[in-house]
Scaffold this active site. Structure first.
Site, PDB file in Angstrom:
ATOM      1  N   ASP A 170       0.792  -1.233   0.000  1.00 54.44           N
ATOM      2  CA  ASP A 170       0.000   0.000   0.000  1.00 54.44           C
ATOM      3  C   ASP A 170       0.826   1.285   0.000  1.00 54.44           C
ATOM      4  O   ASP A 170       0.264   2.383  -0.023  1.00 54.44           O
ATOM      5  CB  ASP A 170      -0.954   0.001   1.206  1.00 54.44           C
ATOM      6  CG  ASP A 170      -0.235  -0.171   2.541  1.00 54.44           C
ATOM      7  OD1 ASP A 170       0.910  -0.667   2.544  1.00 54.44           O
ATOM      8  OD2 ASP A 170      -0.816   0.175   3.571  1.00 54.44           O
ATOM      9  N   GLU A 180      10.781  -3.523  12.735  1.00 57.15           N
ATOM     10  CA  GLU A 180      11.958  -2.993  12.034  1.00 57.15           C
ATOM     11  C   GLU A 180      13.167  -3.019  12.957  1.00 57.15           C
ATOM     12  O   GLU A 180      14.261  -3.477  12.581  1.00 57.15           O
ATOM     13  CB  GLU A 180      11.723  -1.544  11.580  1.00 57.15           C
ATOM     14  CG  GLU A 180      10.569  -1.348  10.610  1.00 57.15           C
ATOM     15  CD  GLU A 180       9.215  -1.133  11.277  1.00 57.15           C
ATOM     16  OE1 GLU A 180       9.104  -1.342  12.513  1.00 57.15           O
ATOM     17  OE2 GLU A 180       8.269  -0.739  10.571  1.00 57.15           O
TER      18      GLU A 180
HETATM   19  N1  UDP Z   1      -0.622  -7.484   5.859  1.00 62.05           N
HETATM   20  C1  UDP Z   1      -0.748  -8.864   5.916  1.00 62.05           C
HETATM   21  N2  UDP Z   1      -1.677  -9.413   6.790  1.00 62.05           N
HETATM   22  C2  UDP Z   1      -2.481  -8.650   7.584  1.00 62.05           C
HETATM   23  C3  UDP Z   1      -2.347  -7.257   7.533  1.00 62.05           C
HETATM   24  C4  UDP Z   1      -1.397  -6.700   6.667  1.00 62.05           C
HETATM   25  O1  UDP Z   1      -0.053  -9.572   5.193  1.00 62.05           O
HETATM   26  O2  UDP Z   1      -3.296  -9.209   8.337  1.00 62.05           O
HETATM   27  C5  UDP Z   1       0.364  -6.876   4.932  1.00 62.05           C
HETATM   28  C6  UDP Z   1      -0.170  -5.694   4.131  1.00 62.05           C
HETATM   29  O3  UDP Z   1      -0.672  -6.120   2.875  1.00 62.05           O
HETATM   30  C7  UDP Z   1       1.040  -4.781   4.010  1.00 62.05           C
HETATM   31  C8  UDP Z   1       1.841  -5.083   5.275  1.00 62.05           C
HETATM   32  O4  UDP Z   1       1.409  -6.371   5.735  1.00 62.05           O
HETATM   33  O5  UDP Z   1       1.823  -5.077   2.868  1.00 62.05           O
HETATM   34  C9  UDP Z   1       1.641  -4.042   6.378  1.00 62.05           C
HETATM   35  O6  UDP Z   1       0.252  -3.964   6.690  1.00 62.05           O
HETATM   36  P1  UDP Z   1      -0.532  -2.576   6.752  1.00 62.05           P
HETATM   37  O7  UDP Z   1      -0.264  -1.800   5.517  1.00 62.05           O
HETATM   38  O8  UDP Z   1      -1.953  -2.889   7.078  1.00 62.05           O
HETATM   39  O9  UDP Z   1       0.165  -1.922   8.003  1.00 62.05           O
HETATM   40  P2  UDP Z   1       0.444  -0.381   8.286  1.00 62.05           P
HETATM   41  O10 UDP Z   1       1.069   0.198   7.069  1.00 62.05           O
HETATM   42  O11 UDP Z   1      -0.891   0.222   8.567  1.00 62.05           O
HETATM   43  O12 UDP Z   1       1.355  -0.417   9.457  1.00 62.05           O
HETATM   44 MN    MN Z   2       0.611   0.077   5.138  1.00 64.20          MN
END
Ligand code: UDP
Ligand code: MN
Length: 242
Positions: free
Chosen positions: A107, A190
């Site tokens: 995203d 991280e």
């Molecule tokens: N993701 C996943 N399983 C989940 C939630 C997220 O594989 O249950 C993936 C999502 O597609 C993204 C990454 O993990 O590539 C980080 O998730 P997200 O973008 O929701 O986290 P944020 O950016 O809000 O910290």
């Molecule tokens: Mn994200």
């Protein structure tokens, strides 16, 4: 020859998956010599994602790595994308010998210039990421061309207070650290991963994006959409939507 980029993308099934992955695929079509490791948090690959990957012509590997049930069923914040990323690291250990690895969430928004800069990483490279916390970015701070510290809206006593999109790692450097892994620790993924790359001190970091003065990656987030019937639909046949 151009060093190969191993791009690890965690993804999971939801209404926004198709548009996010379409956008990321079309970004990566502009980047040469990559291997795209797309790893789904799912029990089996989503057919619409397989079809999308094949359409692009990008050299890809489509794997699955479901989040362990003990985290999935937990209330509160979850270790999102951790099982997927660790599966990607495992694939690199088994299949790669050089090049550079980068965690590219499905995203985020990437200026393609960052890929050419990270491609020459010797150990670990870093750069700013925009749209994080109220301060608006997370970045290493550079003074007189040297690492000076970190700037992040949530320092939390981390040795490496950085975002997942903020760094790339040399594959050789990773392979010399057979135990390096990402912890299932929300907020500290991280920091935990970078600490597991020890020995690694912040002053060794390669500082990109013009001395960390340019934002080439943004931590964008899509709003959650509600149309469950359209999950992953790229065509409307066999649906009763219209
Ligand atoms: N993701 C996943 N399983 C989940 C939630 C997220 O594989 O249950 C993936 C999502 O597609 C993204 C990454 O993990 O590539 C980080 O998730 P997200 O973008 O929701 O986290 P944020 O950016 O809000 O910290
Ligand atoms: Mn994200």
């Amino acid at each position: 020859a151009l060093p190969k980029l191993y791009i690890i993308t965690p993804t999971y099934r939801r209404p926004e998956q198709q548009p996010e992955m379409t956008r990321l695929a079309q970004t990566l079509l502009h980047v040469k010599n990559i291997k795209w490791l797309v790893i789904e948090d799912a029990d089996k690959p989503t057919p619409e994602i397989t079809a999308l990957l094949k359409r692009t012509g990008i050299d890809f590997e489509h794997l699955v790595a479901p989040m362990p049930a003990k985290y999935k069923n937990k209330k509160g914040s979850k270790p999102r994308g951790v099982s997927n990323r660790n599966r990607g690291i495992e694939w690199i250990r088994e299949n790669a010998s050089d090049g550079v690895m980068y965690f590219a969430d499905d995203d985020n928004t990437y200026d393609i210039r960052i890929f050419e800069q990270m491609r020459h990483t010797k150990k670990v490279s870093m750069w700013p990421v925009g749209l994080l916390t109220k301060v608006g970015l997370s970045t290493p701070v550079v003074k007189n061309g040297q690492f000076h510290g970190f700037y992040d809206g949530w320092m939390a006593n981390r040795k490496f207070p950085v975002d997942m999109a903020e760094f790339a790692v040399s594959v050789k450097f990773l392979l010399q650290r057979p135990k390096a892994t990402m912890p299932y620790k929300p907020g500290y993924e991280e920091d935990g991963f970078l600490k597991s790359l020890a020995p690694l001190e912040p002053k060794e970091l390669e500082l990109l994006a013009n001395g960390c003065t340019e934002i080439l990656v943004w931590h964008t987030q899509s709003k959650k959409n509600s149309p469950s019937a359209a999950i992953n639909a790229t065509q409307y046949k066999d649906t009763n939507l219209i």
